[in-house]
Design an enzyme around this catalytic site. Structure first.
Site, mmCIF file in Angstrom:
data_model
loop_
_atom_site.group_PDB
_atom_site.id
_atom_site.type_symbol
_atom_site.label_atom_id
_atom_site.label_comp_id
_atom_site.label_asym_id
_atom_site.label_seq_id
_atom_site.Cartn_x
_atom_site.Cartn_y
_atom_site.Cartn_z
ATOM 1 N N HIS A 51 -8.348 -8.327 -2.933
ATOM 2 C CA HIS A 51 -7.775 -8.583 -1.786
ATOM 3 C C HIS A 51 -8.621 -7.769 -0.715
ATOM 4 O O HIS A 51 -9.519 -7.418 -1.053
ATOM 5 C CB HIS A 51 -6.229 -7.738 -1.657
ATOM 6 C CG HIS A 51 -6.257 -6.453 -2.304
ATOM 7 N ND1 HIS A 51 -7.054 -5.573 -2.114
ATOM 8 C CD2 HIS A 51 -5.356 -6.256 -3.265
ATOM 9 C CE1 HIS A 51 -6.785 -4.593 -2.866
ATOM 10 N NE2 HIS A 51 -5.876 -4.728 -3.640
HETATM 11 P P1 TYD Z 1 -1.666 -3.689 -5.893
HETATM 12 O O1 TYD Z 1 -2.192 -3.840 -4.262
HETATM 13 O O2 TYD Z 1 -1.620 -4.984 -6.608
HETATM 14 O O3 TYD Z 1 -2.975 -3.004 -6.547
HETATM 15 P P2 TYD Z 1 -4.522 -3.143 -6.829
HETATM 16 O O4 TYD Z 1 -5.031 -3.003 -5.405
HETATM 17 O O5 TYD Z 1 -4.651 -2.113 -7.737
HETATM 18 O O6 TYD Z 1 -4.447 -4.476 -7.647
HETATM 19 O O7 TYD Z 1 -0.448 -2.701 -5.969
HETATM 20 C C1 TYD Z 1 0.406 -2.670 -7.208
HETATM 21 C C2 TYD Z 1 1.609 -2.049 -6.790
HETATM 22 O O8 TYD Z 1 1.559 -1.003 -6.134
HETATM 23 C C3 TYD Z 1 2.275 -3.135 -5.914
HETATM 24 O O9 TYD Z 1 3.714 -3.145 -6.223
HETATM 25 C C4 TYD Z 1 2.643 -2.274 -4.638
HETATM 26 C C5 TYD Z 1 2.280 -0.797 -4.847
HETATM 27 N N1 TYD Z 1 1.486 0.080 -3.957
HETATM 28 C C6 TYD Z 1 2.199 1.038 -3.062
HETATM 29 O O10 TYD Z 1 3.227 0.987 -3.210
HETATM 30 N N2 TYD Z 1 1.378 1.774 -2.208
HETATM 31 C C7 TYD Z 1 -0.110 1.706 -2.380
HETATM 32 O O11 TYD Z 1 -0.695 2.358 -1.633
HETATM 33 C C8 TYD Z 1 -0.661 0.768 -3.306
HETATM 34 C C9 TYD Z 1 -1.949 0.694 -3.135
HETATM 35 C C10 TYD Z 1 0.147 0.089 -3.964
#
Ligand code: TYD
Length: 137
Positions: A51
């Site tokens: 992303h």
């Molecule tokens: P995700 O964005 O998929 O993680 P990565 O960037 O490592 O691929 O996030 C995983 C889960 O955690 C998703 O359900 C959203 C939650 N999350 C939060 O609640 N707060 C945050 O600051 C982050 C980064 C994720």
């Protein structure tokens, strides 16, 4: 834009007791820290991230173990290895990032300039590329 993704080598305070590294917002890194999250228990078959963020800037530090980070602005791509607790990768807004090749003991700390807001994430790569083309042209 690519110039602004960069590695920071933070100072290590070391003595016979061990080592200590400090990261202060607006002093050691170019933003105030609003959020910290960390990624662990991912193995080397996993790709995370995938992303770009419209608002958030990040510093990524593998405080334990190692991982790789692939960054692109849609035009150029670069791969960084994070493998030291005093090595931070600065990722400005609107950079697409993938984190992968996590070692078994990897703990990847992410310092962010903004609180979590899922609406500022671009998770579709084609949409990201379209947006970056518009910005560049
Ligand atoms: P995700 O964005 O998929 O993680 P990565 O960037 O490592 O691929 O996030 C995983 C889960 O955690 C998703 O359900 C959203 C939650 N999350 C939060 O609640 N707060 C945050 O600051 C982050 C980064 C994720």
């Amino acid at each position: 834009m690519f110039k602004s993704v960069k590695l920071f080598e933070f100072k290590e305070f070391g003595d016979e007791r061990g080592k200590l590294t400090v990261i202060e917002g607006m002093r050691d890194i170019p933003f105030k820290i609003e959020r910290i999250f960390y990624i662990y228990d991912s193995d080397n078959s996993i790709i995370r991230g995938k992303h770009a963020n419209r608002e958030s800037e990040f510093i990524l530090v593998n405080i334990c173990g190692s991982s790789k980070v692939r960054v692109t602005d849609g035009f150029q791509e670069k791969i960084y290895t994070l493998d030291r607790p005093n090595l931070g990768l600065y990722i400005p807004k609107l950079i697409w990032k993938d984190m992968y090749d996590f070692s078994t003991n990897s703990i990847l700390i992410c310092l962010a300039s903004e609180k979590y807001n899922p609406n500022e994430y671009i998770r579709n790569y084609d949409e990201y590329l379209q947006e970056m083309k518009k910005i560049k042209c």
